[in-house]
Every structure is written in structure tokens, then in C-alpha cells.
Design a protein around this motif. Structure first.
Motif, PDB file in Angstrom:
ATOM      1  N   CYS A  14      -3.139  -1.541   3.691  1.00  0.00           N
ATOM      2  CA  CYS A  14      -3.842  -0.331   4.135  1.00  0.00           C
ATOM      3  C   CYS A  14      -4.121   0.634   2.986  1.00  0.00           C
ATOM      4  CB  CYS A  14      -3.069   0.351   5.256  1.00  0.00           C
ATOM      5  SG  CYS A  14      -1.483   0.996   4.746  1.00  0.00           S
ATOM      6  N   CYS A  63       1.966   1.749   7.402  1.00  0.00           N
ATOM      7  CA  CYS A  63       2.057   0.540   8.236  1.00  0.00           C
ATOM      8  C   CYS A  63       3.460  -0.056   8.269  1.00  0.00           C
ATOM      9  CB  CYS A  63       1.054  -0.512   7.760  1.00  0.00           C
ATOM     10  SG  CYS A  63       1.467  -1.289   6.191  1.00  0.00           S
ATOM     11  N   CYS A 103       5.639   1.066   2.842  1.00  0.00           N
ATOM     12  CA  CYS A 103       4.412   1.813   3.122  1.00  0.00           C
ATOM     13  C   CYS A 103       4.666   2.722   4.325  1.00  0.00           C
ATOM     14  CB  CYS A 103       3.276   0.844   3.423  1.00  0.00           C
ATOM     15  SG  CYS A 103       1.775   1.667   3.983  1.00  0.00           S
ATOM     16  N   CYS A 159      -0.025  -0.103  -1.000  1.00  0.00           N
ATOM     17  CA  CYS A 159       0.072  -1.120   0.043  1.00  0.00           C
ATOM     18  C   CYS A 159      -1.168  -2.010   0.021  1.00  0.00           C
ATOM     19  CB  CYS A 159       0.209  -0.450   1.415  1.00  0.00           C
ATOM     20  SG  CYS A 159       0.277  -1.638   2.779  1.00  0.00           S
TER      21      CYS A 159
HETATM   22 ZN   LIG Z   1       0.449  -0.118   4.535  1.00  0.00          ZN
END
Ligand SMILES: [Zn+2]
Length: 153
Positions: free
Chosen positions: A63, A49, A46, A60
Motif C-alpha cells: 500500500c 495494512c 505497516c 510497504c
Molecule cells: Zn501496507
């Protein structure tokens, strides 16, 4: 009174039905399988993050960003948990006994934040055991490209 006594019987017909299923694994898993055909273990990361997914995921779970970065991971990882299987799924959809218990391990690859499930070859397993992936790049079925894991030397 017997359990079904007095109830009307529903007419039944037997229809031979033995479909072979094929489905698209999707772009992310396709890249994962293509990588293993070249001896690489590819995970998705991701960009928002930094979470690394193996097996790869498109979105993800933390997030909801698109996990569109690809990273090659080493063949090594750690057993996080495991179970013993005493049956397997037969081609006709029923369970059949196997000769001995088979260990199915959840392995977290070095550099990954998630686990992948696979067979563990050889005897002896414990949580925290270091393992190495066994790839079979010539496997006909993509699900067999990752043949399993064995104890890392
Ligand atoms: Zn993420």
C-alpha cells in the motif's frame, strides 16, 4: 582462421584495484541490526495494512505507506524454501569451493509476512521445518549478527 586473427589488438594496462566497500544500510536496517546487538529480532509493520516485514522495509510493498511501526518477533520461524550452495564468494570477488554444501534457507518468522535468507546450521532441511534464529550480538560485521538458523527443539 583463429578467432582473433586479423583483428587489431587493444592495448591494455593492469591497474591494481582492491577497494573495500562501505555503505550505509539505512535507518530501517540500522534499527534491525541494533536490535540484534541486544538479542532482539525487530520487524517493521505497516500501520495502514498491518503487513509485517522481516527484514524490515521502510515502505510497504502493498500500500506504499511508511512501515514505521516496530515489533519484536520471536526467534522461531518456518523454512519456506532453501537451496544448497557449493561455492562462496572469495575476498577477491571470485568463487571458491567450500568443504561441503551449505544450506541457505528462506525463513518466515512467526508473526512476519515476508522471509529472510540465512544459513541453516546442522544437517537435514525440509520445507516446513521449524527453526530458531542463532544471533551473534558480538559480531564485528553487522551482516553476521544473524549467524543463521538451526532446527528448533
Ligand atoms: Zn501496507
Amino acid at each position: 582462421m583463429a578467432p582473433n586473427e586479423g583483428q587489431s589488438r587493444v592495448p591494455r594496462a593492469s591497474i591494481p584495484f582492491n577497494p573495500v566497500f562501505g555503505w550505509s544500510v539505512g535507518n530501517w536496517m540500522e534499527q534491525f541490526f541494533d536490535g540484534m546487538k541486544e538479542g532482539k529480532i525487530l520487524a517493521s509493520r505497516c500501520p495502514a495494512c498491518g503487513r509485517v516485514y522481516l527484514p524490515p522495509r521502510m515502505i510497504c510493498e502493498r500500500c506504499f505507506a511508511k512501515a514505521e511501526e516496530w515489533v519484536e518477533l520471536p526467534e522461531t520461524g518456518t523454512v519456506e524454501t532453501f537451496t544448497e550452495a557449493h561455492v562462496k564468494l572469495a575476498p577477491n570477488g571470485t568463487f571458491e569451493d567450500i568443504d561441503g554444501p551449505e544450506i541457505i534457507a528462506m525463513v518466515k518468522h512467526d508473526g512476519a509476512d515476508t522471509c529472510i535468507a540465512a544459513r541453516l546450521e546442522g544437517g537435514g532441511v525440509s520445507v516446513g521445518m521449524r527453526v530458531k534464529a542463532v544471533l551473534d550480538p558480538s559480531a564485528e560485521n553487522v551482516l553476521d549478527l544473524l549467524a543463521g538458523y538451526r532446527a528448533a527443539e
